[in-house]
Write a protein that holds these residues in place. Structure first.
Motif, short mmCIF file in Angstrom:
data_model
loop_
_atom_site.label_atom_id
_atom_site.label_comp_id
_atom_site.label_asym_id
_atom_site.label_seq_id
_atom_site.Cartn_x
_atom_site.Cartn_y
_atom_site.Cartn_z
N ASP A 165 0.03 -7.75 10.92
CA ASP A 165 0.77 -7.37 9.49
C ASP A 165 2.00 -7.02 9.39
N GLY A 166 2.70 -6.84 10.77
CA GLY A 166 3.90 -6.35 10.86
C GLY A 166 3.95 -4.88 10.57
N GLY A 197 -8.81 13.47 13.66
CA GLY A 197 -9.24 13.16 12.17
C GLY A 197 -10.40 12.11 12.13
N ASN A 198 -10.90 11.51 13.11
CA ASN A 198 -11.93 10.53 12.85
C ASN A 198 -11.40 9.48 12.05
N SER A 199 -10.36 8.79 12.33
CA SER A 199 -9.75 7.73 11.30
C SER A 199 -8.61 6.99 12.08
N ILE A 200 -8.35 5.96 11.33
CA ILE A 200 -7.48 5.12 11.82
C ILE A 200 -6.21 4.99 11.00
N GLY A 201 -5.08 4.97 11.27
CA GLY A 201 -4.07 5.05 10.43
C GLY A 201 -3.28 3.83 10.65
N ARG A 202 -2.09 3.71 9.46
CA ARG A 202 -1.25 2.53 9.70
C ARG A 202 -0.13 3.01 8.93
N ILE A 203 1.11 2.65 9.80
CA ILE A 203 2.32 2.90 9.37
C ILE A 203 3.31 1.87 9.30
N THR A 204 4.03 1.70 7.97
CA THR A 204 4.99 0.38 8.02
C THR A 204 6.17 0.78 8.66
N THR A 205 7.02 -0.32 8.98
CA THR A 205 8.41 0.27 9.80
C THR A 205 9.35 0.99 8.81
N GLY A 206 8.85 1.21 7.49
CA GLY A 206 9.52 1.93 6.57
C GLY A 206 9.10 3.45 6.56
N ASP A 225 -8.49 -12.18 16.34
CA ASP A 225 -9.15 -12.63 14.96
C ASP A 225 -8.19 -11.91 13.69
N GLY A 226 -7.11 -11.46 14.11
CA GLY A 226 -6.28 -10.93 13.17
C GLY A 226 -6.84 -9.32 12.75
N ALA A 227 -7.70 -8.89 13.50
CA ALA A 227 -8.11 -7.43 13.00
C ALA A 227 -7.83 -6.43 14.12
N LEU A 228 -7.86 -5.23 13.96
CA LEU A 228 -7.42 -4.19 15.11
C LEU A 228 -8.88 -3.56 15.61
N TRP A 229 -8.88 -3.69 16.81
CA TRP A 229 -9.94 -3.24 17.37
C TRP A 229 -9.64 -2.03 18.11
N ARG A 275 -13.87 -2.26 14.78
CA ARG A 275 -13.10 -3.21 14.32
C ARG A 275 -12.80 -2.83 12.82
N ILE A 276 -11.27 -2.79 12.48
CA ILE A 276 -10.94 -2.53 11.35
C ILE A 276 -9.95 -3.60 10.79
N THR A 277 -9.98 -4.46 9.72
CA THR A 277 -9.53 -5.62 9.09
C THR A 277 -8.17 -4.72 8.58
N THR A 278 -6.93 -5.46 8.14
CA THR A 278 -5.63 -4.96 7.89
C THR A 278 -5.85 -4.60 6.51
N ALA A 279 -7.20 -5.01 5.79
CA ALA A 279 -7.30 -4.51 4.31
C ALA A 279 -8.12 -2.96 4.44
#
Length: 614
Positions: free
Chosen positions: A147-148, A157-166, A188-192, A203-207
């Motif tokens: 997803d860029g 933290g037992n979690s998955i993080g996401r950071i945009t390029t901004g 498949d378009g998800a993160l493993w 497995r975590i989807t981009t949503a």
């Protein structure tokens, strides 16, 4: 040519004791032996590590065609070219125990700061940006998502993080996320990702929707990557695992698989992984056939691994702080960190506003902002002295290969040989626009033009194991004689030799002072001042294991106390001594004036220090 010897009158005089803020009661008499008094210690010392590979972890191919890696222990981001001879390390206060690294969609490299609780971004030019956000806790591995954005595991933290390029951070929690480690984008378009704390793959989807897979044979899964067969491949404690996007798991055991760490897809369509416990690199085909490669010292607790732009696999060696390269046929090349093997030798200010220094079989460059680059290769062989040449390049003496080297500020190296070059040790730019150097093993002084033409060698009884050399204010070259009898020598550009101060113990550095005299130092704690007319003053008791000598921007001379005191010394032209503690530097041994008004010095444990002047 002819040689002359000037008589030196030594007069014993009482030493003046100086206190903080007090002026000298009298200048030492010319030709006198004085013991200067010590004044209050001061001076702010900052240390910069020259280690370009220090506790390396993850490695990835950058957008610039080089390999980039995290230095977990060194708190820096490293870069190595595919030739293996140019390595850089980028330091910044915000880099704290960097772990994972990935190439971002924005042309930069993104990394995790495990202790900093942050995500870092570094451009290929070395500019570092730090991002923080809610939920970032012990981030470990990071990967570019479909997803860029960049996705990372929060191990603590037992979690998955996401950071945009901004720099916008989102944090996802879900059932089954337990101490996540490796993460990768799936087909498949998800993160493993791996969950070593509960022996599962997530497995975590981009949503942000999380699914967890457990199966027999999963045993502390660690790293994960997308395979060429449309499945995900991961490392287990003693096996390599494969999981399809529908959750079907296969485990491949093999005697050669021993606690594998990281895994990546090779250019040959196989999976390649590191075996830290057995010091080997493993390869497994998509059919499950395993091959293991051992290379003695070349593979030393390997950890990170990636496919390079040159069609080989590159990996990090934690044990000896090095990088390695292995071809798909199993040929291993080992690239050691040169500053980890003997520390920093000579140091000088370069024409580009950086500090240039010597290490064992390497030349290094340090910016005042803390970026370190080292250059290695067969043309650099135990370099001893280094100086800025009249042509805008750096010139150095290759003691081991009996050659004179030249390196441009961009790292291009040229060497010049001649039958008369024998153990060159010191080098300086002469008043005639040529480079002058000492031949310690040949008892001679050499001259080489900026085009590489060796024109003259001068020998005389007054040239005996010469080491350091500098240009004097009188248009002659001045040098130290290390062997048999210690002395300071002077040679004109036409070859006339004179010697002064016989009896000084092994002078190891010489520099022109702001007072129009030459200053030299011996390792036994003696400083000698010689006027261009040959008048000598000796200062004793200035320290022990003293090395290096340079004129500072404050009008004083600066030197290093290498061993027991671990300090930087300063002596005025009238003999007033100040010592500045630098015990954390450990064995400082070379010093120069920097472009920023401070003094910079090299140490025996691979650091470069900076000390402010009064």
């Amino acid at each position: 040519m002819r040689r002359t010897y000037r008589a030196v009158t030594v007069l014993a005089v009482a030493a003046a004791t100086l206190t903080a803020g007090a002026a000298a009661s009298a200048a030492p008499a010319v030709g006198a032996v004085g013991r200067p008094g010590k004044v209050a210690q001061a001076g702010k010392v900052t240390l910069h590590s020259t280690r370009v590979v220090y506790g390396p972890r993850a490695m990835v191919t950058g957008p610039d065609g080089a390999l980039w890696y995290t230095n977990f222990i060194g708190n820096s981001i490293g870069r190595i070219t595919t030739s293996g001879h140019v390595k850089s390390a980028f330091h910044a206060p915000s880099i704290r125990r960097p772990s994972g690294i990935a190439a971002g969609p924005d042309g930069a490299l993104w990394f995790t700061n495990y202790l900093g609780g942050s995500i870092g971004r570094i451009t290929t030019g070395g500019k570092v940006t730090k991002y923080t956000g809610t939920g970032i806790a012990g981030p470990t591995w990071i990967a570019a998502g479909p997803d860029g954005a960049l996705w990372f595991t929060n191990t603590d933290g037992n979690s998955i993080g996401r950071i945009t390029t901004g720099g916008q951070v989102t944090n996802y929690t879900g059932p089954g996320i337990a101490g996540p480690q490796g993460i990768t984008a799936g087909p498949d378009g998800a993160l493993w990702f791996t969950n070593p704390n509960n022996d599962s793959i997530g497995r975590i989807t981009t949503a942000g929707t999380v699914t967890n897979y457990k199966a027999s044979g999963m045993d502390t899964p660690w790293a994960i990557t997308a395979g060429p067969d449309g499945a995900l491949w991961f490392t287990n404690t003693f096996t390599i695992g494969r999981i399809t996007t529908t959750g079907q798991v296969t485990v491949y055991p093999d005697p050669g698989i021993d606690t594998p760490a990281m895994i990546t897809v090779g250019p040959d369509g196989a999976l390649w992984f590191t075996n830290p416990s057995s010091n080997s690199i493993g390869r497994i085909t998509t059919a499950g056939t395993v091959t293991n490669y051992y290379a003695g010292a070349g593979i030393a607790l390997p950890w990170g691994i990636t496919t390079g732009p040159d069609g080989a696999l590159w990996f990090t060696n934690v044990h000896d702080n090095s990088a390695g390269r292995i071809t798909t046929s199993g040929t291993v090349t080992h690239y050691l960190d040169p500053t980890a093997m003997g520390g920093v030798g000579s140091i000088t200010r370069g024409p580009d506003g950086a500090l240039w220094f010597l290490a064992r079989n390497a030349i290094g460059r340090l910016t005042t902002g803390g970026k370190v680059t080292t250059y290695t290769g067969p043309k650099i062989a135990s370099p001893r002295g280094i100086t800025t040449g009249p042509d805008g390049a750096l010139w150095f003496a290759n003691y081991a290969s009996n050659s004179i080297g030249r390196i441009t500020t961009t790292g291009t190296v040229t060497t010049y040989t001649d039958p008369g070059i024998a153990g060159p040790a010191g080098i300086t730019t002469g008043p005639d626009g040529a480079l002058w150097f000492t031949n310690a093993a040949g008892n001679s002084i050499g001259r080489i033009t900026a085009t590489g033409q060796v024109t003259n060698y001068y020998t005389a009884p007054g040239i005996n194991g010469p080491g350091p050399i500098t240009t004097g204010p009188d248009g002659a070259l001045w040098y130290g004689n290390d062997v048999s009898f210690g002395s300071v020598g002077r040679i004109t550009t036409t070859g006339q030799v004179s010697t002064y101060g016989a009896g000084i113990s092994f002078p190891n550095a010489i520099a022109a002072g702001p007072d129009g005299a030459l200053w030299t130092i011996s390792y036994t704690g003696e400083i000698m001042r010689v006027t261009t007319a040959g008048q000598v003053t000796t200062f004793t008791g200035v320290g022990d294991n003293t090395y290096g000598m340079a004129a500072g921007p404050d009008g004083a001379m600066w030197f290093c106390n290498a061993v027991s005191s671990g300090s930087i010394g300063r002596i005025t032209t009238t003999g007033q001594l100040t010592t500045y503690p630098a015990t954390s530097a450990r064995t400082p041994g070379s010093i120069t004036a920097g472009p920023d008004g401070a003094m910079w010095f090299g140490t025996g444990n691979g650091h470069i220090g900076r000390i402010t002047t009064p």
